[in-house]
Motif scaffolding. Structure first.
Motif, PDB file in Angstrom:
ATOM      1  N   LEU A  54       5.992 -12.760   5.112  1.00 20.50           N
ATOM      2  CA  LEU A  54       6.014 -11.298   5.094  1.00 20.50           C
ATOM      3  C   LEU A  54       4.798 -10.752   4.352  1.00 20.50           C
ATOM      4  O   LEU A  54       4.196  -9.747   4.772  1.00 20.50           O
ATOM      5  CB  LEU A  54       7.299 -10.805   4.433  1.00 20.50           C
ATOM      6  N   SER A  55       4.415 -11.390   3.245  1.00 19.01           N
ATOM      7  CA  SER A  55       3.220 -10.958   2.514  1.00 19.01           C
ATOM      8  C   SER A  55       1.961 -11.125   3.357  1.00 19.01           C
ATOM      9  O   SER A  55       1.055 -10.277   3.328  1.00 19.01           O
ATOM     10  CB  SER A  55       3.085 -11.766   1.220  1.00 19.01           C
ATOM     11  N   VAL A  56       1.910 -12.198   4.133  1.00 19.25           N
ATOM     12  CA  VAL A  56       0.771 -12.402   5.037  1.00 19.25           C
ATOM     13  C   VAL A  56       0.725 -11.298   6.081  1.00 19.25           C
ATOM     14  O   VAL A  56      -0.340 -10.758   6.412  1.00 19.25           O
ATOM     15  CB  VAL A  56       0.862 -13.788   5.710  1.00 19.25           C
ATOM     16  N   PHE A  57       1.896 -10.915   6.578  1.00 20.38           N
ATOM     17  CA  PHE A  57       1.958  -9.848   7.579  1.00 20.38           C
ATOM     18  C   PHE A  57       1.463  -8.527   6.999  1.00 20.38           C
ATOM     19  O   PHE A  57       0.686  -7.799   7.638  1.00 20.38           O
ATOM     20  CB  PHE A  57       3.392  -9.686   8.075  1.00 20.38           C
ATOM     21  N   VAL A  58       1.898  -8.189   5.790  1.00 21.67           N
ATOM     22  CA  VAL A  58       1.463  -6.942   5.149  1.00 21.67           C
ATOM     23  C   VAL A  58      -0.043  -6.952   4.944  1.00 21.67           C
ATOM     24  O   VAL A  58      -0.719  -5.925   5.155  1.00 21.67           O
ATOM     25  CB  VAL A  58       2.214  -6.738   3.816  1.00 21.67           C
ATOM     26  N   SER A  59      -0.596  -8.102   4.565  1.00 22.89           N
ATOM     27  CA  SER A  59      -2.045  -8.209   4.395  1.00 22.89           C
ATOM     28  C   SER A  59      -2.761  -7.993   5.723  1.00 22.89           C
ATOM     29  O   SER A  59      -3.776  -7.272   5.793  1.00 22.89           O
ATOM     30  CB  SER A  59      -2.407  -9.585   3.825  1.00 22.89           C
ATOM     31  N   TRP A  60      -2.243  -8.588   6.766  1.00 25.42           N
ATOM     32  CA  TRP A  60      -2.854  -8.449   8.095  1.00 25.42           C
ATOM     33  C   TRP A  60      -2.802  -7.001   8.571  1.00 25.42           C
ATOM     34  O   TRP A  60      -3.778  -6.459   9.099  1.00 25.42           O
ATOM     35  CB  TRP A  60      -2.133  -9.380   9.066  1.00 25.42           C
ATOM     36  N   GLN A  61      -1.653  -6.330   8.376  1.00 24.78           N
ATOM     37  CA  GLN A  61      -1.509  -4.946   8.804  1.00 24.78           C
ATOM     38  C   GLN A  61      -2.445  -4.010   8.034  1.00 24.78           C
ATOM     39  O   GLN A  61      -2.893  -2.989   8.566  1.00 24.78           O
ATOM     40  CB  GLN A  61      -0.065  -4.489   8.621  1.00 24.78           C
ATOM     41  N   ASP A 121      -6.274  -0.154   8.902  1.00 24.08           N
ATOM     42  CA  ASP A 121      -7.516   0.366   8.325  1.00 24.08           C
ATOM     43  C   ASP A 121      -7.378   1.802   7.827  1.00 24.08           C
ATOM     44  O   ASP A 121      -8.228   2.655   8.084  1.00 24.08           O
ATOM     45  CB  ASP A 121      -8.638   0.272   9.360  1.00 24.08           C
ATOM     46  N   GLY A 122      -6.268   2.067   7.132  1.00 28.15           N
ATOM     47  CA  GLY A 122      -6.094   3.381   6.517  1.00 28.15           C
ATOM     48  C   GLY A 122      -5.649   4.476   7.450  1.00 28.15           C
ATOM     49  O   GLY A 122      -5.562   5.640   7.035  1.00 28.15           O
ATOM     50  N   SER A 123      -5.362   4.150   8.711  1.00 25.73           N
ATOM     51  CA  SER A 123      -5.002   5.202   9.672  1.00 25.73           C
ATOM     52  C   SER A 123      -3.653   5.836   9.372  1.00 25.73           C
ATOM     53  O   SER A 123      -3.379   6.961   9.813  1.00 25.73           O
ATOM     54  CB  SER A 123      -4.987   4.615  11.090  1.00 25.73           C
ATOM     55  N   CYS A 133       4.480 -11.132  -4.949  1.00 26.54           N
ATOM     56  CA  CYS A 133       4.831  -9.729  -5.186  1.00 26.54           C
ATOM     57  C   CYS A 133       3.595  -8.852  -5.336  1.00 26.54           C
ATOM     58  O   CYS A 133       3.545  -7.731  -4.810  1.00 26.54           O
ATOM     59  CB  CYS A 133       5.708  -9.610  -6.428  1.00 26.54           C
ATOM     60  N   ALA A 134       2.594  -9.335  -6.059  1.00 30.57           N
ATOM     61  CA  ALA A 134       1.405  -8.519  -6.308  1.00 30.57           C
ATOM     62  C   ALA A 134       0.630  -8.258  -5.023  1.00 30.57           C
ATOM     63  O   ALA A 134       0.181  -7.130  -4.776  1.00 30.57           O
ATOM     64  CB  ALA A 134       0.511  -9.213  -7.338  1.00 30.57           C
ATOM     65  N   SER A 135       0.449  -9.282  -4.209  1.00 28.63           N
ATOM     66  CA  SER A 135      -0.273  -9.087  -2.947  1.00 28.63           C
ATOM     67  C   SER A 135       0.491  -8.164  -2.017  1.00 28.63           C
ATOM     68  O   SER A 135      -0.093  -7.289  -1.360  1.00 28.63           O
ATOM     69  CB  SER A 135      -0.524 -10.440  -2.276  1.00 28.63           C
ATOM     70  N   PHE A 136       1.812  -8.329  -1.968  1.00 29.39           N
ATOM     71  CA  PHE A 136       2.640  -7.477  -1.117  1.00 29.39           C
ATOM     72  C   PHE A 136       2.563  -6.026  -1.585  1.00 29.39           C
ATOM     73  O   PHE A 136       2.379  -5.107  -0.778  1.00 29.39           O
ATOM     74  CB  PHE A 136       4.087  -7.969  -1.160  1.00 29.39           C
ATOM     75  N   ALA A 137       2.711  -5.802  -2.893  1.00 27.56           N
ATOM     76  CA  ALA A 137       2.725  -4.439  -3.432  1.00 27.56           C
ATOM     77  C   ALA A 137       1.378  -3.755  -3.244  1.00 27.56           C
ATOM     78  O   ALA A 137       1.313  -2.595  -2.813  1.00 27.56           O
ATOM     79  CB  ALA A 137       3.107  -4.475  -4.909  1.00 27.56           C
ATOM     80  N   ALA A 138       0.304  -4.465  -3.563  1.00 27.82           N
ATOM     81  CA  ALA A 138      -1.026  -3.846  -3.506  1.00 27.82           C
ATOM     82  C   ALA A 138      -1.393  -3.448  -2.086  1.00 27.82           C
ATOM     83  O   ALA A 138      -1.775  -2.296  -1.818  1.00 27.82           O
ATOM     84  CB  ALA A 138      -2.067  -4.811  -4.076  1.00 27.82           C
ATOM     85  N   LEU A 139      -1.264  -4.374  -1.149  1.00 29.65           N
ATOM     86  CA  LEU A 139      -1.687  -4.081   0.215  1.00 29.65           C
ATOM     87  C   LEU A 139      -0.698  -3.155   0.921  1.00 29.65           C
ATOM     88  O   LEU A 139      -1.097  -2.343   1.766  1.00 29.65           O
ATOM     89  CB  LEU A 139      -1.854  -5.386   0.989  1.00 29.65           C
ATOM     90  N   GLY A 140       0.592  -3.257   0.578  1.00 30.01           N
ATOM     91  CA  GLY A 140       1.556  -2.319   1.147  1.00 30.01           C
ATOM     92  C   GLY A 140       1.274  -0.900   0.703  1.00 30.01           C
ATOM     93  O   GLY A 140       1.328   0.046   1.506  1.00 30.01           O
TER      94      GLY A 140
END
Length: 497
Positions: free
Chosen positions: A235-242, A247-249, A313-320
């Motif tokens: 799931l964290s990988v998915f959030v990073s990919w999204q 791209d901020g849209s 958690c940190a990667s998920f939170a930041a990129l989400g």
């Protein structure tokens, strides 16, 4: 215990010298089978093997190959990686989807700092608990609290299951919400995701959850926990990919806001962070399943597990958060467009992850409720030793209540904020340092100015616990107050919400 036995020698080895009676003990490092130990009578009281319960009535031993005090191993001993899977699963649970919202409430930089701070404090707090358990020869959180306070702290208050029950409820809410959105997308005739399809999903999963919750041993869930952790990594990988795809849209008007800017919702944000990282309530249960459970081995496992959990958690939170900025909700999965096949898959996988996480926390709630209901009574027994009727009664009562509240559609953000901001903070950052200071064996007074000539040494030994206690008391008051104020009257307390 499996590691060693203390055997009383023949009565000839009971000596009297200087008006004192000495009992001569010998240790045998070779394990002896339980049937070889025969009860002996001494002054009318039976002396026998008391390690009949392998779950929480842990026996102590100091005859290990490392000469380090340890707890005797759980009946179902597990290697470190399997215990670590359960450990990480108790952290990377329902709280992860609310972490991007905490960055909105507190500000990006401050929110990330809060997560790192909570992770470090949780590690230190857990070490205090296990150290107290080994020194005082107790095997559960409530026993440690009662022993450290001299029986003055009410056990029923300390064993309040609010935090873990709130976690169970959050898992069900997130699971049904994610699965309902996915099934509504797959089969539109089912109706909107917030319609009856939610209850259909909730009660369709009940039989599988009940089968897992009826188990009596936490070690039975280790493989499921490892699978659940892998789903959270995915799931964290998915959030990073999204984040890179969109791209901020989808970001709101705060897309250009500085990341170092702090916000006013810090207190309530810390409640959600505490909800995500606190797992002190499961520390003894996890420690009991560890093969060769020494303090040093547990410290290494705890640090590694919390490190993995923080990275996820940190990667998920930041990129989400960076994907949606001020439009992020208290469940970031609900913010992604529903017409994307990838989000459909992720919602189904995360629903499965919550399904597998629920039983781990359910075990703790049932253990606490068992102690609340039966401790001190003639028929008191641990969860593993309970009769089938009592086991079914406890399991079905807690299971039914959590499903009933989930069907009533409680608000996820309020559940996380209150249970984490008060119960979670008290369990992790108030009681452990308070109990440690009460029973510390360093010889120093917690009132540091009384340690004349040893102020620096006493501050080094007790300072971290004193600082944690002060912080925990403040956070346990401010976090729930801000959460309640923003839930009841957000317009009136606009500057705080």
């Amino acid at each position: 215990p499996q590691s060693s036995y203390l055997k009383l020698k023949r009565p000839a080895d009971v000596r009297e010298q200087n008006h004192h009676v000495y009992l001569i003990f010998s240790t045998t490092t070779t394990p002896v089978h339980e049937t070889e130990l025969e009860p002996m009578e001494s002054d009318g009281q039976s002396i026998t093997d008391l390690s009949t319960d392998p779950y929480v009535a842990l026996a102590f031993s100091s005859t290990t190959t490392h000469d380090e005090p340890t707890l005797a191993a759980h009946a179902h001993r597990s290697p470190a990686w399997r215990v670590a899977a359960n450990f990480v699963n108790t952290v990377v649970g329902a709280g992860i989807v609310g972490l991007p919202h905490t960055l909105k409430r507190s500000g990006f930089a401050l929110g990330m700092g809060l997560m790192l701070f909570a992770c470090c404090m949780t590690h230190y707090s857990i070490q205090l608990l296990v150290r107290m358990g080994i020194e005082m020869r107790v095997s559960t959180y409530e026993e440690a609290a009662k022993s450290a306070s001299g029986g003055q702290v009410p056990a029923r208050l300390l064993m309040s299951p609010d935090f873990d029950f709130g976690a169970c409820l959050s898992y069900l809410v997130i699971m049904t919400d994610a699965a309902a959105r996915a099934f509504a997308q797959l089969h539109p005739p089912l109706g909107p995701h917030d319609g009856p399809v939610r209850e259909l999903v909730l009660f369709a999963t009940a039989p599988l959850l009940l089968v897992l919750c009826l188990k009596r041993d936490l070690s039975a869930l280790e493989r499921w926990s490892a699978f659940s952790v892998m789903l959270c990594v995915l799931l964290s990988v998915f959030v990073s990919w999204q984040f890179f795809v969109l791209d901020g849209s989808l970001a709101g008007r705060g897309a250009d806001a500085p990341l170092v800017q702090a916000d006013t919702g810090v207190a309530s944000a810390f409640g959600i962070v505490a909800f995500a990282f606190v797992n002190n309530d499961t520390a003894f249960l996890l420690f009991a399943t560890l093969r060769t459970p020494t303090e040093r081995r547990w410290a290494t496992l705890s640090a590694a597990s919390l490190g993995v959990a923080f990275a996820i958690c940190a990667s998920f939170a930041a990129l989400g958060y960076l994907t949606f900025r001020d439009l992020v909700s208290d469940n970031v999965l609900n913010d992604y467009p529903s017409d994307s096949p990838s989000i459909l898959v992720m919602r189904l996988l995360y629903a499965l992850s919550m399904l597998l996480t629920y039983p781990t926390t359910f075990f703790v709630v049932r253990h606490v409720c068992n102690e609340l209901a039966y401790a001190g009574s003639d028929g008191h027994a641990t969860v593993q030793a309970n009769t089938r009727a009592r086991h079914l009664l406890l399991t079905l009562a807690i299971f039914g209540l959590s499903f009933g509240l989930a069907a009533a559609r409680v608000k996820l953000g309020i559940v996380m904020g209150l249970t984490g901001g008060f119960a979670g903070v008290v369990i992790a950052f108030v009681l452990p340092p308070a109990l440690y200071l009460r029973c510390n064996r360093t010889g120093f007074s917690p009132l540091l100015w009384r340690n004349k000539g040893a102020m620096c040494a006493s501050a080094y030994e007790l300072g971290p616990a004193i600082a944690m206690l002060a912080f925990g008391v403040c956070a346990s008051v401010l976090a729930p107050m801000q959460t309640v104020a923003c839930a009841i009257a957000p317009n009136r307390f606009y500057t705080l919400c």
